[in-house]
Design an enzyme around this catalytic site. Structure first.
Site, PDB file in Angstrom:
ATOM      1  N   HIS A  93      14.643  33.922 -26.028  1.00 37.33           N
ATOM      2  CA  HIS A  93      13.314  34.261 -26.521  1.00 37.33           C
ATOM      3  C   HIS A  93      12.577  33.033 -27.045  1.00 37.33           C
ATOM      4  O   HIS A  93      13.178  32.062 -27.508  1.00 37.33           O
ATOM      5  CB  HIS A  93      13.454  35.302 -27.637  1.00 37.33           C
ATOM      6  CG  HIS A  93      12.169  35.918 -28.064  1.00 37.33           C
ATOM      7  ND1 HIS A  93      11.421  35.441 -29.121  1.00 37.33           N
ATOM      8  CD2 HIS A  93      11.481  36.981 -27.568  1.00 37.33           C
ATOM      9  CE1 HIS A  93      10.343  36.176 -29.276  1.00 37.33           C
ATOM     10  NE2 HIS A  93      10.348  37.124 -28.342  1.00 37.33           N
ATOM     11  N   GLU A 141      21.353  36.221 -26.098  1.00 40.56           N
ATOM     12  CA  GLU A 141      20.790  37.516 -26.487  1.00 40.56           C
ATOM     13  C   GLU A 141      21.699  38.640 -26.033  1.00 40.56           C
ATOM     14  O   GLU A 141      22.423  38.505 -25.048  1.00 40.56           O
ATOM     15  CB  GLU A 141      19.389  37.691 -25.888  1.00 40.56           C
ATOM     16  CG  GLU A 141      18.403  36.640 -26.375  1.00 40.56           C
ATOM     17  CD  GLU A 141      16.980  36.894 -25.928  1.00 40.56           C
ATOM     18  OE1 GLU A 141      16.646  38.058 -25.617  1.00 40.56           O
ATOM     19  OE2 GLU A 141      16.193  35.931 -25.899  1.00 40.56           O
ATOM     20  N   SER A 160      15.010  40.383 -23.204  1.00 39.22           N
ATOM     21  CA  SER A 160      13.827  41.232 -23.309  1.00 39.22           C
ATOM     22  C   SER A 160      12.998  41.304 -22.040  1.00 39.22           C
ATOM     23  O   SER A 160      12.313  42.300 -21.807  1.00 39.22           O
ATOM     24  CB  SER A 160      12.945  40.748 -24.464  1.00 39.22           C
ATOM     25  OG  SER A 160      12.521  39.420 -24.253  1.00 39.22           O
ATOM     26  N   ASP A 200      21.083  37.117 -30.651  1.00 43.24           N
ATOM     27  CA  ASP A 200      19.841  37.862 -30.884  1.00 43.24           C
ATOM     28  C   ASP A 200      20.012  39.211 -30.199  1.00 43.24           C
ATOM     29  O   ASP A 200      20.027  39.294 -28.972  1.00 43.24           O
ATOM     30  CB  ASP A 200      18.664  37.081 -30.284  1.00 43.24           C
ATOM     31  CG  ASP A 200      17.342  37.846 -30.341  1.00 43.24           C
ATOM     32  OD1 ASP A 200      17.358  39.080 -30.497  1.00 43.24           O
ATOM     33  OD2 ASP A 200      16.293  37.211 -30.182  1.00 43.24           O
ATOM     34  N   HIS A 239      17.110  43.949 -28.721  1.00 46.79           N
ATOM     35  CA  HIS A 239      16.947  45.065 -27.791  1.00 46.79           C
ATOM     36  C   HIS A 239      18.248  45.830 -27.523  1.00 46.79           C
ATOM     37  O   HIS A 239      18.253  46.760 -26.723  1.00 46.79           O
ATOM     38  CB  HIS A 239      16.357  44.556 -26.469  1.00 46.79           C
ATOM     39  CG  HIS A 239      14.972  44.014 -26.622  1.00 46.79           C
ATOM     40  ND1 HIS A 239      13.848  44.804 -26.536  1.00 46.79           N
ATOM     41  CD2 HIS A 239      14.536  42.757 -26.874  1.00 46.79           C
ATOM     42  CE1 HIS A 239      12.770  44.057 -26.722  1.00 46.79           C
ATOM     43  NE2 HIS A 239      13.158  42.814 -26.931  1.00 46.79           N
ATOM     44  N   LYS A 284      12.168  47.735 -32.633  1.00 52.70           N
ATOM     45  CA  LYS A 284      12.446  48.288 -31.304  1.00 52.70           C
ATOM     46  C   LYS A 284      13.013  49.700 -31.468  1.00 52.70           C
ATOM     47  O   LYS A 284      12.294  50.626 -31.778  1.00 52.70           O
ATOM     48  CB  LYS A 284      13.405  47.375 -30.530  1.00 52.70           C
ATOM     49  CG  LYS A 284      12.747  46.218 -29.781  1.00 52.70           C
ATOM     50  CD  LYS A 284      12.084  45.221 -30.641  1.00 52.70           C
ATOM     51  CE  LYS A 284      11.507  44.047 -29.886  1.00 52.70           C
ATOM     52  NZ  LYS A 284      10.918  43.042 -30.788  1.00 52.70           N
TER      53      LYS A 284
END
Length: 401
Positions: free
Chosen positions: A132, A179, A183, A208, A211, A243
């Site tokens: 991200h 992640e 995303s 991260d 999501h 989210k």
């Protein structure tokens, strides 16, 4: 930068079909949103479990406003930390099996703090190529760049990461950043294999999971839990409340030493007004529902499977369409993010506008958010969607392919 240069940059972005704009929504309620008096089916939101409009969560917010007021009145270390913050933090620790958490105003702020504080000037940052923007920005601005320039490994490629780990052994410490669910692609890394690789090289693994939290794993504990990795095995995890939890804000989770260090040195935490306590109460309620109402995740997976089945029958060019599921993941679970890859930004924008004319809100994702020539429609499925909504979306899309 002078106004003339700004105007030229805006004109160039417009000419390339890359200029973005904000549109005020009249209302958003689950699967539907309203703009200028017209109703649309919403396939662009991140409210994966339908909690943003859940009456119990709304009531928790209202009750807490009456108790605490609208805002926190200060930064966390001054007057901003209330009983609601403490209760939410305790719930997060119990839910995720971690020693401590720290609450932030946004995922961007939490990610910036995670990298700014936990990497020293002599450390090496290794980021997945598709991380991200908040992570990339923090890494590029980090003081370590003077000695150890940022390295980025090929997306979800363990062999690429291993080569970088071998090349950067001179660094004081190596920090690997990835992640849980990417995303803009909807896929995930093999976290058990990545963790093992990091342990072999004595590198720290930072995640991260914006999501993945709420959607994947037992009780919605996230991507790591879905893959059999305990959250406490990771050096630090970021996830947010905007989210699947239906609110806003974020947190970092780690052991007590790491969180204490962040609490003392993270500027985004120290110098920002704390989250409203009423919002924390609403998030607390949302987490309780996520933990106890498995039907939300079951219904979400039913909707995702229906979408993928109908998309395959319609011959739509879904990214990762050939994969029944990512190899590590339980075959009953898929990401709520599904991508229709289109290539040219102008094509994605035109299709998005055509869908709006037919009552479907599906935003075109274009560079620089994604790499050049990889513009796409980012389709997000939620618990709130009804089967007929998904059928309508597929039947509308197939007109253009």
């Amino acid at each position: 930068m002078q106004l003339a240069a700004m105007q030229q940059a805006l004109a160039e972005r417009e000419a390339k079909a890359l200029r973005r704009s904000t549109r005020a929504l009249g209302a958003v309620c689950g699967r539907l949103l309203h703009v200028n008096g017209r109703q649309y089916l919403n396939f662009s939101g991140n409210d994966y479990l339908g909690l943003a409009s859940e009456p119990k969560v709304q009531q928790a917010l209202c009750d807490a406003v009456n108790q605490y007021g609208v805002g926190s009145t200060g930064s966390p270390l001054v007057t901003g930390f209330h009983a609601a913050h403490q209760a939410l933090s305790a719930e997060l620790c119990d839910w995720l099996g971690v020693e401590r958490v720290l609450l932030f105003s946004s995922g961007f702020a939490a990610n910036q703090s995670m990298l700014e504080c936990l990497a020293s000037a002599d450390d090496q940052l290794l980021l997945d190529k598709l991380c991200h923007a908040s992570l990339i920005s923090a890494a590029q601005q980090h003081p370590s760049q003077a000695k150890q320039p940022l390295r980025r490994f090929a997306h979800n490629e363990l062999a690429s990461l291993e080569k970088l780990l071998q090349k950067t052994v001179s660094a004081r410490h190596q920090l690997v950043v990835t992640e849980g669910v990417f995303s803009m692609d909807g896929d995930s890394p093999d976290l058990p294999a990545m963790l093992k690789l990091c342990q072999q090289h004595q590198a720290a693994l930072l995640l991260d999971d914006a999501h993945g939290i709420g959607v994947l794993g037992p009780e919605g504990r996230g991507t790591a839990a879905a893959q059999g990795v305990a959250n406490c095995e990771l050096f630090c995890t970021m996830a947010n409340f905007g989210k699947a939890l239906g609110a806003s804000g974020a947190f970092l989770a780690a052991n007590s030493t790491v969180i204490e260090y962040l609490e003392q040195f993270a500027k985004h935490y120290i110098y920002s007004t704390a989250l409203p306590p009423a919002l924390c109460a609403a998030v607390h309620c949302a987490i309780r529902l996520v933990r106890t109402e498995q039907w939300r995740r079951d219904l979400l997976q039913d909707n995702i499977r229906l979408f993928r089945q109908l998309a395959a029958e319609a011959g739509l060019p879904l990214l990762h369409a050939e994969e029944a599921t990512t190899s590590w993941l339980d075959r009953s679970q898929h990401s709520a993010i599904q991508l229709l890859l289109l290539g040219e930004a102008s094509r994605a924008l035109a299709l998005s506008q055509a869908l709006q004319q037919q009552g479907v809100w599906l935003t075109a994702i274009r560079p620089p958010t994604v790499p050049p020539n990889s513009a796409r429609l980012r389709i997000t499925i939620s618990t709130s969607h009804q089967p007929d909504d998904i059928r309508f979306l597929i039947n509308t899309l197939r007109q253009y392919f």
